[in-house]
Design a protein around this motif. Structure first.
Motif, PDB file in Angstrom:
ATOM      1  N   ARG A 127       1.001  -1.264   0.059  1.00  0.00           N
ATOM      2  CA  ARG A 127       0.115   0.041   0.205  1.00  0.00           C
ATOM      3  C   ARG A 127       0.813   1.134  -0.024  1.00  0.00           C
ATOM      4  O   ARG A 127       0.401   2.172   0.032  1.00  0.00           O
ATOM      5  N   GLY A 128       2.137   1.179  -0.218  1.00  0.00           N
ATOM      6  CA  GLY A 128       3.180   2.236  -0.184  1.00  0.00           C
ATOM      7  C   GLY A 128       3.683   2.913   1.039  1.00  0.00           C
ATOM      8  O   GLY A 128       4.361   3.693   1.283  1.00  0.00           O
ATOM      9  N   THR A 129       2.918   2.494   2.241  1.00  0.00           N
ATOM     10  CA  THR A 129       3.134   3.028   3.508  1.00  0.00           C
ATOM     11  C   THR A 129       2.925   2.046   4.734  1.00  0.00           C
ATOM     12  O   THR A 129       2.303   1.060   4.642  1.00  0.00           O
ATOM     13  N   MET A 130       3.690   2.057   5.755  1.00  0.00           N
ATOM     14  CA  MET A 130       3.647   1.214   7.050  1.00  0.00           C
ATOM     15  C   MET A 130       2.447   1.546   7.810  1.00  0.00           C
ATOM     16  O   MET A 130       2.405   0.883   8.788  1.00  0.00           O
ATOM     17  N   LEU A 131       1.935   2.762   7.535  1.00  0.00           N
ATOM     18  CA  LEU A 131       0.747   3.069   8.302  1.00  0.00           C
ATOM     19  C   LEU A 131      -0.427   2.342   7.920  1.00  0.00           C
ATOM     20  O   LEU A 131      -0.624   1.510   7.009  1.00  0.00           O
ATOM     21  N   ALA A 132      -1.270   2.343   8.984  1.00  0.00           N
ATOM     22  CA  ALA A 132      -2.514   1.309   8.844  1.00  0.00           C
ATOM     23  C   ALA A 132      -3.607   2.318   8.213  1.00  0.00           C
ATOM     24  O   ALA A 132      -3.847   3.540   8.702  1.00  0.00           O
ATOM     25  N   LEU A 133      -3.986   1.892   6.864  1.00  0.00           N
ATOM     26  CA  LEU A 133      -5.025   2.678   6.279  1.00  0.00           C
ATOM     27  C   LEU A 133      -6.330   2.051   6.121  1.00  0.00           C
ATOM     28  O   LEU A 133      -6.415   0.595   6.250  1.00  0.00           O
ATOM     29  N   LYS A 134      -7.367   3.084   6.207  1.00  0.00           N
ATOM     30  CA  LYS A 134      -8.589   2.277   6.055  1.00  0.00           C
ATOM     31  C   LYS A 134      -8.610   1.820   4.587  1.00  0.00           C
ATOM     32  O   LYS A 134      -8.246   2.354   3.676  1.00  0.00           O
ATOM     33  N   ASN A 135      -9.432   0.750   4.296  1.00  0.00           N
ATOM     34  CA  ASN A 135      -9.708   0.408   2.976  1.00  0.00           C
ATOM     35  C   ASN A 135     -10.521   1.574   2.349  1.00  0.00           C
ATOM     36  O   ASN A 135     -10.994   2.406   2.722  1.00  0.00           O
ATOM     37  N   LYS A 136     -10.347   1.344   0.921  1.00  0.00           N
ATOM     38  CA  LYS A 136     -11.023   2.371  -0.013  1.00  0.00           C
ATOM     39  C   LYS A 136     -12.590   2.501   0.272  1.00  0.00           C
ATOM     40  O   LYS A 136     -13.158   3.652   0.245  1.00  0.00           O
ATOM     41  N   LYS A 137     -13.270   1.365   0.535  1.00  0.00           N
ATOM     42  CA  LYS A 137     -14.805   1.508   0.722  1.00  0.00           C
ATOM     43  C   LYS A 137     -15.148   2.362   2.130  1.00  0.00           C
ATOM     44  O   LYS A 137     -15.810   3.257   1.920  1.00  0.00           O
ATOM     45  N   ALA A 138     -14.122   2.009   2.848  1.00  0.00           N
ATOM     46  CA  ALA A 138     -14.518   2.832   4.176  1.00  0.00           C
ATOM     47  C   ALA A 138     -14.164   4.269   4.065  1.00  0.00           C
ATOM     48  O   ALA A 138     -14.710   5.135   4.625  1.00  0.00           O
ATOM     49  N   ARG A 139     -13.072   4.628   3.341  1.00  0.00           N
ATOM     50  CA  ARG A 139     -12.592   6.067   3.077  1.00  0.00           C
ATOM     51  C   ARG A 139     -13.769   6.686   2.377  1.00  0.00           C
ATOM     52  O   ARG A 139     -14.115   7.993   2.545  1.00  0.00           O
ATOM     53  N   LYS A 140     -14.214   6.069   1.380  1.00  0.00           N
ATOM     54  CA  LYS A 140     -15.203   6.826   0.536  1.00  0.00           C
ATOM     55  C   LYS A 140     -16.721   6.967   1.490  1.00  0.00           C
ATOM     56  O   LYS A 140     -17.194   8.011   1.222  1.00  0.00           O
ATOM     57  N   THR A 141     -17.072   6.151   2.161  1.00  0.00           N
ATOM     58  CA  THR A 141     -18.163   6.381   3.152  1.00  0.00           C
ATOM     59  C   THR A 141     -17.984   7.399   3.993  1.00  0.00           C
ATOM     60  O   THR A 141     -18.710   8.199   4.264  1.00  0.00           O
ATOM     61  N   GLU A 142     -16.640   7.353   4.561  1.00  0.00           N
ATOM     62  CA  GLU A 142     -16.047   8.476   5.378  1.00  0.00           C
ATOM     63  C   GLU A 142     -16.385   9.938   4.850  1.00  0.00           C
ATOM     64  O   GLU A 142     -16.861  10.750   5.345  1.00  0.00           O
ATOM     65  N   LYS A 143     -15.846   9.822   3.359  1.00  0.00           N
ATOM     66  CA  LYS A 143     -15.608  11.114   2.840  1.00  0.00           C
ATOM     67  C   LYS A 143     -17.249  11.568   2.373  1.00  0.00           C
ATOM     68  O   LYS A 143     -17.638  12.841   2.599  1.00  0.00           O
ATOM     69  N   ALA A 144     -18.120  10.523   1.969  1.00  0.00           N
ATOM     70  CA  ALA A 144     -19.533  10.710   1.857  1.00  0.00           C
ATOM     71  C   ALA A 144     -20.121  11.323   2.919  1.00  0.00           C
ATOM     72  O   ALA A 144     -20.890  12.548   2.964  1.00  0.00           O
ATOM     73  N   ALA A 145     -20.057  10.789   4.278  1.00  0.00           N
ATOM     74  CA  ALA A 145     -20.415  11.345   5.472  1.00  0.00           C
ATOM     75  C   ALA A 145     -20.073  12.641   5.729  1.00  0.00           C
ATOM     76  O   ALA A 145     -20.640  13.591   6.293  1.00  0.00           O
ATOM     77  N   GLN A 146     -18.792  13.124   5.567  1.00  0.00           N
ATOM     78  CA  GLN A 146     -18.071  14.418   5.970  1.00  0.00           C
ATOM     79  C   GLN A 146     -18.977  15.425   4.696  1.00  0.00           C
ATOM     80  O   GLN A 146     -19.243  16.474   5.414  1.00  0.00           O
ATOM     81  N   SER A 147     -18.887  15.108   3.728  1.00  0.00           N
ATOM     82  CA  SER A 147     -19.649  16.058   2.602  1.00  0.00           C
ATOM     83  C   SER A 147     -21.208  16.272   3.009  1.00  0.00           C
ATOM     84  O   SER A 147     -21.533  17.393   2.738  1.00  0.00           O
ATOM     85  N   LYS A 148     -21.799  15.540   3.402  1.00  0.00           N
ATOM     86  CA  LYS A 148     -23.186  15.598   3.915  1.00  0.00           C
ATOM     87  C   LYS A 148     -23.417  16.494   5.176  1.00  0.00           C
ATOM     88  O   LYS A 148     -24.318  17.105   5.119  1.00  0.00           O
ATOM     89  N   GLY A 149     -22.337  16.198   6.062  1.00  0.00           N
ATOM     90  CA  GLY A 149     -22.132  17.165   7.086  1.00  0.00           C
ATOM     91  C   GLY A 149     -21.749  18.606   6.944  1.00  0.00           C
ATOM     92  O   GLY A 149     -22.056  19.414   8.137  1.00  0.00           O
ATOM     93  N   LYS A 150     -21.531  18.816   5.785  1.00  0.00           N
ATOM     94  CA  LYS A 150     -21.061  20.419   5.582  1.00  0.00           C
ATOM     95  C   LYS A 150     -22.299  21.338   5.439  1.00  0.00           C
ATOM     96  O   LYS A 150     -23.227  20.956   4.960  1.00  0.00           O
TER      97      LYS A 150
END
Length: 169
Positions: free
Chosen positions: A146-169
């Motif tokens: 994944r190019g980093t040693m950091l724990a990243l959320k999977n793409k589906k979780a990131r998309k859901t998180e972004k959608a929730a953030q844009s609804k909250g604006k």
């Protein structure tokens, strides 16, 4: 007379990064290979410790425990500090039930001579930016990298998180 534990590993130069741990013999799946040892310190003490190598400030021998302490493998540590990260590991780090010790365990059968790795899955406070991902660059080269040693959320979780953030604006 007690039976001695077999020597499962050997430390030597790694193609991935610096030193690494390699299988000294065939290791069966589920084998407890090595305990990660070192001085127990607080997170505050870990934050105060300067990098061992100023040219590589994100390289440490810290292992955070669920009990709230940090194992500093750079102080009173053992060979376990040489396990390298991989996004497609053959081992995993497992805490004991009290969250006070960590053991590296084989996820599958491992061939003699194979480098032993686990996924560091590093967790940082705050937003993970491109710069942060690069600071903790992964060099494993596996197909799962994944190019980093950091724990990243999977793409589906990131998309859901972004959608929730844009609804909250």
């Amino acid at each position: 007379m007690s039976a001695s534990k077999p020597d499962w590993h050997v430390v030597k130069k790694s193609k991935t990064h610096g030193h690494g741990i390699f299988a000294a013999r065939k290791i069966p799946e589920g084998t407890n290979i090595l305990e990660y040892k070192g001085k127990r310190i607080t997170h505050e003490e870990a934050d105060e410790i300067h990098p061992t190598n100023p040219d590589d400030p994100f390289h440490t021998f810290f292992f955070s425990l669920s009990c709230g302490k940090v194992i500093d493998g750079g102080q009173k540590g053992n060979d376990a500090k040489w396990f390298n990260h991989s996004c497609g590991p053959n081992c995993e780090a497992q805490e004991n039930q009290k969250g006070t010790k960590v053991y590296v365990v084989a996820l599958r059968d491992i061939k003699k001579g194979e480098e032993l790795t686990y996924d560091y899955g590093l967790v940082l406070d705050g937003r993970i930016t491109k710069k942060r991902r690069e600071e903790y660059q992964c060099l494993c080269g596996t197909p799962e990298c994944r190019g980093t040693m950091l724990a990243l959320k999977n793409k589906k979780a990131r998309k859901t998180e972004k959608a929730a953030q844009s609804k909250g604006k």
